[in-house]
Design an enzyme around this catalytic site. Structure first.
Site, PDB file in Angstrom:
ATOM      1  CG  HIS A 511       3.347   2.748  -3.311  1.00  0.00           C
ATOM      2  ND1 HIS A 511       3.727   3.840  -4.216  1.00  0.00           N
ATOM      3  CD2 HIS A 511       2.387   2.214  -3.960  1.00  0.00           C
ATOM      4  CE1 HIS A 511       2.873   3.717  -5.365  1.00  0.00           C
ATOM      5  NE2 HIS A 511       2.154   2.849  -5.126  1.00  0.00           N
TER       6      HIS A 511
HETATM    7  C1  LIG Z   1      -4.681  -1.211  -3.974  1.00  0.00           C
HETATM    8  C2  LIG Z   1      -3.519  -1.095  -4.225  1.00  0.00           C
HETATM    9  C3  LIG Z   1      -2.888  -0.266  -5.196  1.00  0.00           C
HETATM   10  C4  LIG Z   1      -1.519  -0.323  -5.710  1.00  0.00           C
HETATM   11  N1  LIG Z   1      -1.270   0.186  -6.804  1.00  0.00           N
HETATM   12  C5  LIG Z   1       0.106   0.182  -7.396  1.00  0.00           C
HETATM   13  C6  LIG Z   1       0.471   0.317  -8.486  1.00  0.00           C
HETATM   14  O1  LIG Z   1      -0.437   0.968  -9.353  1.00  0.00           O
HETATM   15  N2  LIG Z   1       1.591   0.465  -8.920  1.00  0.00           N
HETATM   16  C7  LIG Z   1       2.628  -0.207  -8.169  1.00  0.00           C
HETATM   17  O2  LIG Z   1       3.769  -0.383  -8.737  1.00  0.00           O
HETATM   18  N3  LIG Z   1       2.331  -0.724  -6.976  1.00  0.00           N
HETATM   19  C8  LIG Z   1       0.987  -0.438  -6.454  1.00  0.00           C
HETATM   20  N4  LIG Z   1       0.523  -1.161  -5.173  1.00  0.00           N
HETATM   21  C9  LIG Z   1       1.635  -1.699  -4.316  1.00  0.00           C
HETATM   22  C10 LIG Z   1       2.074  -3.164  -4.793  1.00  0.00           C
HETATM   23  O3  LIG Z   1       0.969  -3.954  -5.392  1.00  0.00           O
HETATM   24  C11 LIG Z   1       2.908  -3.927  -3.785  1.00  0.00           C
HETATM   25  O4  LIG Z   1       4.092  -2.966  -3.406  1.00  0.00           O
HETATM   26  C12 LIG Z   1       3.320  -5.143  -4.000  1.00  0.00           C
HETATM   27  O5  LIG Z   1       2.373  -6.027  -4.202  1.00  0.00           O
HETATM   28  C13 LIG Z   1       4.065  -5.671  -2.737  1.00  0.00           C
HETATM   29  O6  LIG Z   1       4.574  -7.020  -3.013  1.00  0.00           O
HETATM   30  P1  LIG Z   1       5.024  -7.951  -1.964  1.00  0.00           P
HETATM   31  O7  LIG Z   1       5.471  -9.459  -2.599  1.00  0.00           O
HETATM   32  O8  LIG Z   1       6.024  -7.307  -0.905  1.00  0.00           O
HETATM   33  O9  LIG Z   1       3.659  -8.368  -1.061  1.00  0.00           O
HETATM   34  P2  LIG Z   1       2.530  -8.760  -1.703  1.00  0.00           P
HETATM   35  O10 LIG Z   1       2.165  -8.727  -3.028  1.00  0.00           O
HETATM   36  O11 LIG Z   1       1.440  -8.390  -0.746  1.00  0.00           O
HETATM   37  O12 LIG Z   1       2.309 -10.463  -1.440  1.00  0.00           O
HETATM   38  C14 LIG Z   1       2.380 -11.188   0.068  1.00  0.00           C
HETATM   39  C15 LIG Z   1       1.677 -12.498  -0.077  1.00  0.00           C
HETATM   40  O13 LIG Z   1       1.654 -13.289   0.792  1.00  0.00           O
HETATM   41  C16 LIG Z   1       0.379 -13.732   1.436  1.00  0.00           C
HETATM   42  N5  LIG Z   1       0.582 -13.992   2.778  1.00  0.00           N
HETATM   43  C17 LIG Z   1       0.720 -13.215   3.875  1.00  0.00           C
HETATM   44  N6  LIG Z   1       0.870 -13.950   5.006  1.00  0.00           N
HETATM   45  C18 LIG Z   1       0.938 -15.187   4.524  1.00  0.00           C
HETATM   46  C19 LIG Z   1       0.879 -16.561   5.367  1.00  0.00           C
HETATM   47  N7  LIG Z   1       0.957 -16.528   6.796  1.00  0.00           N
HETATM   48  N8  LIG Z   1       0.800 -17.724   4.682  1.00  0.00           N
HETATM   49  C20 LIG Z   1       0.829 -17.820   3.368  1.00  0.00           C
HETATM   50  N9  LIG Z   1       0.558 -16.586   2.683  1.00  0.00           N
HETATM   51  C21 LIG Z   1       0.514 -15.417   3.194  1.00  0.00           C
HETATM   52  C22 LIG Z   1      -0.467 -12.739   0.915  1.00  0.00           C
HETATM   53  O14 LIG Z   1      -1.744 -13.365   0.737  1.00  0.00           O
HETATM   54  C23 LIG Z   1       0.047 -12.037  -0.378  1.00  0.00           C
HETATM   55  O15 LIG Z   1      -0.384 -12.867  -1.355  1.00  0.00           O
HETATM   56  C24 LIG Z   1      -0.677  -0.899  -4.979  1.00  0.00           C
HETATM   57  C25 LIG Z   1      -0.900  -1.729  -3.753  1.00  0.00           C
HETATM   58  C26 LIG Z   1      -2.245  -1.817  -3.550  1.00  0.00           C
HETATM   59  C27 LIG Z   1      -3.014  -2.871  -2.309  1.00  0.00           C
END
Ligand SMILES: Cc1cc2nc3c(=O)[nH]c(=O)nc-3n(C[C@H](O)[C@H](O)[C@H](O)COP(=O)(O)OP(=O)(O)OC[C@H]3O[C@@H](n4cnc5c(N)ncnc54)[C@H](O)[C@@H]3O)c2cc1C
Ligand SMILES: *[C@@H]1O[C@H](CO)[C@@H](O)[C@H](O)[C@H]1NC(C)=O
Ligand SMILES: *[C@@H]1O[C@H](CO)[C@@H](O)[C@H](O)[C@H]1NC(C)=O
Length: 575
Positions: A511
């Site tokens: 997280h």
């Molecule tokens: C293994 C795991 C288990 C988890 N379990 C849970 C759970 O059970 N429940 C829960 O609520 N949360 C859980 N989480 C946390 C939750 O999934 C994250 O907090 C959430 O996905 C974060 O969202 P975000 O949009 O900030 O980033 P992300 O979802 O990581 O999205 C960022 C995106 O940007 C893309 N990106 C990055 N840099 C670039 C670039 N330069 N050019 C183009 N694209 C780029 C990446 O490829 C990615 O797809 C878990 C996370 C993981 C990894």
């Protein structure tokens, strides 16, 4: 960490017994607007460019397409390429896959804990454990969000991706154990964050199919949105706005899978903008690569400084996770995380069951540590001996006698935080990340209180039949201490302390957040402070992790801010 991955491996593989494959509607065909970046024109123009198609970027881009022409750029591939791949059975496969097409990019923080970042359309929601639970009302208020708009945005998300999980024996025993331990009242099944014990939601449906943030693109206007996959944004382009006396973002450079460079621009209309939603690792990294960050650090990497902003990359935090493995004399059902104890002392207690450790994953897991350690920039303190002790852990966990469940805790916040620094100038390389687990004594106090609650649950009447009575709780701690679950130094001592246990056996619950925090790097409307036409909207803006688990709120925020941005465009149009 080795242990925890092993645990989830068994858990989710076993989960497949309950959720075996019914046919899955092939959503890819619905999405005519999702294409490979190599077919993108060399130059194109949009009203909004969203960088990162993750948990936040997908709902954001879908919503923006109701107001203007949108480009969504995602560095990873499609979660729909093979529907079975996102079935619950494949959780571990995805997380542990080290191939270039993997949805998971592993990294090790300088704290010595193996971690993972998403690389796929849908982001973390394609990789995660699926638990779905909203933020508390106080978190929503403190974030400055409009409560009714947040509520309707959560509902918009839940309509597509949130389900009620089945409750089985082990989960029920832990739930009742939490109630005996005084984590009251019982709030039943709810998405809400309430003190006491509850059953939360899941993005896995009853058949074990994962519903992800990419599914929220079903809400998009297919005429107004373009989504490119394997589109890695290299940098954001700026020019100087004489009138505003500030740098202004006007386009991006992205690379496709063949290494060909494309450019996309936002037209010159005032309200057009670029939004970074690349996640807590990707967003601060990309701002730095684009020239927004601590000037000296950028210069040391030969990056031209657009804005000296020392707070980019600061406030990186990861909620520590601490666990106990509880071997059971009774066969236990396989369960995912379903019940949660939300304590008043700042810890959240969750559980999973149905473990059995087999041999198939041991070599693979060892390979992951080796693979990550081989990557450039790994802190030199992770020497081969440390790797070897982790490998030993993995080997010892191959003992098939070890069956039962796991009870884990995560703490709220956390207060401790660290920083992110570039190691290379390539957006797909991992930066160096430091979380400083338990640096703040309050975090440690909460962990200790959480462990005390776990002890009460294990000693409860409700839980009694799921434990060996000749195995005192101390033996469970000793078991964990004997395993190398991470690459941190161990402090064996005659006197056992919960404090040292928390510090030495810390794992991640993935997280992590921060790096572009609200009030520091972005303002209350998520505009990047000091430049024009650029926002950051995703988990990197958080000061603490929302709810017991963040994804519900990350997806909500995408919807929420999409609506606010469109509203702004419409009001502008009337002037
Ligand atoms: C293994 C795991 C288990 C988890 N379990 C849970 C759970 O059970 N429940 C829960 O609520 N949360 C859980 N989480 C946390 C939750 O999934 C994250 O907090 C959430 O996905 C974060 O969202 P975000 O949009 O900030 O980033 P992300 O979802 O990581 O999205 C960022 C995106 O940007 C893309 N990106 C990055 N840099 C670039 C670039 N330069 N050019 C183009 N694209 C780029 C990446 O490829 C990615 O797809 C878990 C996370 C993981 C990894
Ligand atoms: C909050 O959002 C609702 C629904 O979009 C809107 O009607 C209301 O005016 C907003 N309130 C404030 C204070 O902006
Ligand atoms: C790691 O590096 C060592 C030494 O260069 C090499 O022998 C090994 O195959 C590498 N392992 C992986 C998984 O890349």
């Amino acid at each position: 960490m080795g242990w925890f991955m092993e645990h989830f491996i068994r858990l989710f593989l076993a989960g497949s017994l309950f959720f075996n494959g019914l046919s899955y509607s092939h959503k890819a065909s619905k999405y005519t607007f999702i294409k490979e970046a190599r077919v993108a024109p060399p130059r194109s123009t949009y009203e909004y460019i969203v960088i990162g198609g993750g948990s936040c970027g997908c709902p954001l881009a879908a919503t923006l397409s109701q107001g203007g022409k949108v480009l969504l750029l995602e560095r990873g591939g499609s979660p729909y390429r093979n529907p079975e791949e996102i079935n619950i059975q494949k959780f571990v496969h995805s997380l542990a896959d080290t191939s270039p097409s993997s949805f998971s990019q592993q990294f090790i923080s300088t704290d010595g804990v193996l971690n993972s970042r998403a690389r796929v359309l849908g982001g973390g929601s394609v990789l995660n454990a699926g638990f779905y639970s909203r933020a508390s009302y106080s978190y929503i208020r403190e974030s400055g969000w409009n409560e009714s708009l947040a509520e309707s945005s959560y509902k918009w998300v839940e309509k597509k991706v949130a389900f009620e999980p089945p409750m089985m024996q082990w989960q029920t025993a832990v739930r009742d154990g939490l109630l005996e331990a005084g984590v009251l009242p019982y709030n039943g099944f709810t998405f809400d964050h309430l003190y006491g014990t509850k059953v939360g939601g899941s993005i896995f449906d009853k058949e074990g199919h994962r519903h992800t943030a990419a599914d929220l693109l079903e809400y998009a206007d297919p005429i107004k949105i373009s989504v490119y996959l394997h589109a890695t944004v290299q940098k954001i382009l700026f020019r100087y706005n004489q009138e505003k006396r500030k740098p202004q973002a006007y386009g991006v450079i992205f690379e496709d899978a063949l290494g060909v460079i494309h450019r996309a621009y936002i037209g010159s209309k005032m309200k057009n903008e670029i939004i970074v939603s690349a996640g807590a690792i990707g967003s601060p990294q990309l701002l730095m690569l684009s020239g927004i960050g601590p000037a000296n650090h950028l210069k040391s990497h030969g990056i031209q400084v657009v804005l000296d902003q020392p707070l980019v990359g600061q406030g990186m935090a990861d909620n520590p996770m601490n666990v106990l493995i509880v071997p059971s004399p009774l066969p236990v059902e396989v369960s995912l995380i379903q019940t949660v104890g939300i304590t008043r002392s700042g810890s959240f207690i969750e559980t999973a069951s149905g473990l059995g450790f087999g041999h198939s994953w041991t070599d693979r897991l060892r390979g992951i540590f080796e693979f990550v350690s081989n990557q450039s920039g790994l802190p030199p303190k992770f020497l081969p001996e440390a790797m070897e002790s982790v490998a030993d852990t993995i080997r010892s966990l191959a003992n098939p006698i070890l069956k039962g469940g796991v009870i884990l805790e995560k703490i709220i916040g956390p207060r401790s935080s660290g920083h992110l620094e570039l190691l290379t100038n390539k957006p797909n390389d991992n930066p160096s990340v430091t979380f400083n687990y338990f640096k703040d004594p309050e975090d440690l106090r909460m962990c200790v209180e959480g462990m005390k609650t776990i002890i009460k649950v294990i000693n409860s009447k409700a839980f009694s039949r799921f434990r060996y009575h000749n195995m005192p709780v101390q033996a469970l701690f000793d078991l964990m201490l004997q395993l190398s679950v991470n690459l941190r130094p161990k402090h064996p001592s005659a006197a056992f302390s919960l404090e040292q246990y928390c510090i030495d056996t810390v794992l991640t619950i993935w997280h992590y957040h921060g790096g572009c925090q609200q009030g520091k790097v972005v303002d209350h409307n998520y505009n990047v402070i000091g430049v024009e036409a650029l926002r950051v909207i995703d988990g990197s803006t958080f000061h603490g992790s929302p709810g017991t688990n963040p994804q519900a709120t990350v997806m909500m925020l995408g919807r929420y801010m999409g609506q606010n941005i469109i509203k702004r465009r419409l009001s502008q149009g009337r002037k």
